[in-house]
Design a protein around this motif. Structure first.
Motif, mmCIF file in Angstrom:
data_model
loop_
_atom_site.group_PDB
_atom_site.id
_atom_site.type_symbol
_atom_site.label_atom_id
_atom_site.label_comp_id
_atom_site.label_asym_id
_atom_site.label_seq_id
_atom_site.Cartn_x
_atom_site.Cartn_y
_atom_site.Cartn_z
ATOM 1 N N TYR A 36 0.928 -1.181 -0.045
ATOM 2 C CA TYR A 36 0.106 0.181 0.049
ATOM 3 C C TYR A 36 0.861 1.360 0.084
ATOM 4 O O TYR A 36 1.973 1.386 0.700
ATOM 5 C CB TYR A 36 -1.065 0.092 1.352
ATOM 6 C CG TYR A 36 -1.769 1.269 1.464
ATOM 7 C CD1 TYR A 36 -2.648 1.618 0.625
ATOM 8 C CD2 TYR A 36 -1.291 2.143 2.245
ATOM 9 C CE1 TYR A 36 -3.458 2.580 0.656
ATOM 10 C CE2 TYR A 36 -2.037 3.380 2.349
ATOM 11 C CZ TYR A 36 -3.040 3.563 1.611
ATOM 12 O OH TYR A 36 -3.866 4.664 1.845
ATOM 13 N N ASN A 38 0.335 5.399 0.252
ATOM 14 C CA ASN A 38 -0.545 6.535 0.686
ATOM 15 C C ASN A 38 -0.819 7.462 -0.694
ATOM 16 O O ASN A 38 0.481 7.856 -1.279
ATOM 17 C CB ASN A 38 -0.148 7.195 1.670
ATOM 18 C CG ASN A 38 -1.278 8.051 2.274
ATOM 19 O OD1 ASN A 38 -2.164 8.322 1.682
ATOM 20 N ND2 ASN A 38 -1.182 8.683 3.614
ATOM 21 N N SER A 42 3.529 12.885 2.751
ATOM 22 C CA SER A 42 3.653 12.549 4.276
ATOM 23 C C SER A 42 4.026 13.856 4.797
ATOM 24 O O SER A 42 4.213 13.647 6.099
ATOM 25 C CB SER A 42 4.751 11.568 4.265
ATOM 26 O OG SER A 42 6.041 12.029 3.700
#
Length: 173
Positions: A36, A38, A42
């Motif tokens: 995964y 995102n 960040s």
């Protein structure tokens, strides 16, 4: 009939049967999904974050609108993120050779010496150990009964002290 089947070149048992058929087949390998990742950056603070806002002219909450683009970086010269907000200024590290070593400032004790109370000549002799055997054949000529009787006879009796009051012979009694 069994012999005839083997003579004709045909086996008398089914070739598809085997002891190895009793062992279950190994389970199929499961393919892993892709890791995964995102989709949001960040570096973006969470929505409604209050982290890192101390000492700024920003209001008490950052990223209230939940914007994907960091407003501090895009449109403002008033950033909430400071270059020295976590670990101090660059080049400000202390020299590790000046740190104290373990127990460096402890006081050193003097060298230990044997302790003596100084009363060795007044002490009684030690109790014999369990492994020591007594000396056999020792005989004494002392008559303990007679010596004790003589000692009791020769003892001077204690005189009554005159300060003792006889309560029964007092006038008030």
């Amino acid at each position: 009939s069994l012999c005839l089947e083997t003579m004709r070149g045909q086996p008398f048992y089914d070739e598809s049967e085997s002891v190895y058929d009793l062992i279950p087949p190994p389970p199929p390998a499961v393919e892993k999904r892709a890791l995964y990742k995102n989709q949001y950056p960040s570096t973006l603070p969470p929505t409604g974050s209050t982290f890192g806002l101390a000492g700024t002219s920003k209001p008490g909450v950052a990223n209230v609108g939940g914007d994907v683009l960091d407003v501090d970086i895009v449109s403002s010269h008033h950033t909430a993120k400071k270059p020295t907000a976590t670990m101090g200024r660059v080049g400000n590290a202390a020299n590790s050779s000046t740190f104290l070593r373990r127990r460096e400032k402890d006081q050193r004790l003097p060298t230990p010496q044997t302790f003596s109370r100084g009363d060795e000549e007044r002490r009684k002799s030690a109790v014999p150990k369990r492994t020591e055997k007594p000396i056999l054949g020792l005989v004494t000529s002392k008559n303990f009964v007679q010596d004790n009787a003589v000692e009791v006879i020769l003892v001077v009796s204690k005189k009554k002290s005159s300060s003792d009051v006889e309560w029964c012979k007092k006038e008030e009694y």
